[in-house]
Design an enzyme around this catalytic site. Sequence first.
Site, PDB file in Angstrom:
ATOM      1  N   SER A   1      80.575 -61.646 -92.512  1.00 15.32           N
ATOM      2  CA  SER A   1      79.680 -62.458 -91.684  1.00 15.32           C
ATOM      3  C   SER A   1      79.134 -61.575 -90.573  1.00 15.32           C
ATOM      4  O   SER A   1      79.651 -60.503 -90.292  1.00 15.32           O
ATOM      5  CB  SER A   1      80.441 -63.644 -91.092  1.00 15.32           C
ATOM      6  OG  SER A   1      80.987 -63.277 -89.851  1.00 15.32           O
ATOM      7  N   LYS A   2      78.036 -62.076 -89.960  1.00 16.56           N
ATOM      8  CA  LYS A   2      77.411 -61.283 -88.900  1.00 16.56           C
ATOM      9  C   LYS A   2      78.367 -61.097 -87.732  1.00 16.56           C
ATOM     10  O   LYS A   2      78.200 -60.220 -86.917  1.00 16.56           O
ATOM     11  CB  LYS A   2      76.143 -61.978 -88.414  1.00 16.56           C
ATOM     12  CG  LYS A   2      75.044 -61.974 -89.454  1.00 16.56           C
ATOM     13  CD  LYS A   2      73.792 -62.629 -88.913  1.00 16.56           C
ATOM     14  CE  LYS A   2      72.877 -62.962 -90.091  1.00 16.56           C
ATOM     15  NZ  LYS A   2      71.686 -63.662 -89.693  1.00 16.56           N
ATOM     16  N   ARG A   3      79.334 -61.981 -87.647  1.00 11.57           N
ATOM     17  CA  ARG A   3      80.266 -61.886 -86.522  1.00 11.57           C
ATOM     18  C   ARG A   3      81.690 -61.586 -87.003  1.00 11.57           C
ATOM     19  O   ARG A   3      82.653 -62.113 -86.492  1.00 11.57           O
ATOM     20  CB  ARG A   3      80.237 -63.190 -85.710  1.00 11.57           C
ATOM     21  CG  ARG A   3      79.085 -63.249 -84.731  1.00 11.57           C
ATOM     22  CD  ARG A   3      78.926 -64.610 -84.142  1.00 11.57           C
ATOM     23  NE  ARG A   3      78.340 -65.524 -85.116  1.00 11.57           N
ATOM     24  CZ  ARG A   3      77.045 -65.595 -85.366  1.00 11.57           C
ATOM     25  NH1 ARG A   3      76.201 -64.841 -84.717  1.00 11.57           N
ATOM     26  NH2 ARG A   3      76.576 -66.439 -86.268  1.00 11.57           N
TER      27      ARG A   3
END
Length: 503
Positions: free
Chosen positions: A256-258
């Site tokens: 995930s982007k985070r």
Amino acid sequence: MDEKQKIRVRMAPSPTGPFHIGSARTALFNYLFAKKYNGKFILRIEDTDKERSEKKWENDINDAFEWLGITCDEGPGKGGDFGPYRQSERTGTYRKYIEKLLAENKAYPCFCSEKELEIHRQYLLSQGKPPVYSGKCRDLPQKETKEKLTRNPNAPVIRFRTPNKKISFNDILRGKIEYESGIFGDFVVAKDSQTPLYNLACVIDDYEMQISHVIRGEEHISNTPRQILLAESLAIKTPQYLHLPLILNQQRAKLSKRDPQINAKVLDYKKDGYLAEALVNFIALLGWNPGTDKELFSLQELIGEFSVEKLQKAGAVFNKQKLDWLNGRYIRQLKPEKLTELCAPYLIEAGLIGKNFPFDVLTKIVCLHQERLKTLSEITAMAAFFFQGNLDYDADLLRWNEMTNEEIAEALQKSEKTIYAVAQSDWTKEKLSEILLFEAEKFHQRADGTGDRGWLLWPLRISLSGKKASAPPFEIAEILGKEKTLQRIKKAIEKVKQIRNNI
Ligand code: GLU
């Protein structure tokens, strides 16, 4: 590949956040595909979401492209025959298509409130059914639609009248993929007659920009049948599709982007001291397998060797250790001047040197660490001791094997005396190593009569670097110069005299 087909591929990022690894991979594969097959690579900024799109994120995309060395043939700022390349500037084009859909009754205004939609959605979910639109506004009598529109022209959204059918398409990587359109229901395609949402804008632009192949992440597979349905309704041609495998973290979960373990922002890798060449090489191997043992690929080599047949379907694991290893390999290939230029900003930023620090001295310092650097930013921790007036290390570190404190002091005094005798004109690492190795060999013998060089050289090296791991003392001394070298040895002698003899 059909030789006669004009290859046109696009990267279509939404400027709603930092440009991340997944997008960089999509951009790279599109770029490689275009270059390999003499096509064009187009950058299209998908900024229809006005609330979330920001200029700074578009700049982030451009900066990431520039850093990675991926250049587009057409795009905002670059121009081209199929512009504008920002969706926010293409409303005139979209209006034509949306009006056509409405006029042909293939789309319709929907007046349902968000609350109403949510209640229905929750109901369907509780029944274990796909949360599709109820169809309430699908067949409103024309008169009623007109009345509602006059009363509140800004209220409705536009929904696609999804035909009930099986949609199948051939994914270049995955083969035939089939969907029943029923699972989509009548989905929203536009906010109003000039503001399409992603799926519709994408279909129109891919067609208008004559895109031949859409290469994008696996997460877009379920958008493809919707886009095909829309294209069919508009009687326009669809491109060929290729969906790249997911990128997974080391626990094999979708990256995930985070992700807490893997920083997904491309430009952070630049800040952290990764080389663009290494990151490009690494990203290329996320889903593409050259089929040989070769692991180092320049961008030019990737263009030459890239082929769709060697793309994999299975998720590609982001292996940070591999990236570090690759980066180290690329750092080792750098010329001394280049390495110095790249490392200097980190040392300046850390306040270890000023902008006018002599370049030749700096070159010697950074090259001393070239073999061990995995990232450029590590230079600050590795080389800080060169620039610090007072080294902060534990006196115990000076101890080699079972040396007593007196023996450490004696060894350091011996080094001091030896070094003191070296003439300024002889101050080179070669001369220093010749003299010190000669003395070290005689200074302490092991039980078997062989010389134990560490007895002299270990305390000396620690006195100069304050670090367990560092370059040999001769190399450090050469750079420090005679005066500083002797000062550091003296300080070490004081240090060792201050601690209690605990052996
Ligand atoms: N704007 C979409 C995204 O950023 C593009 C998807 C596509 O390539 O069609 O995910």
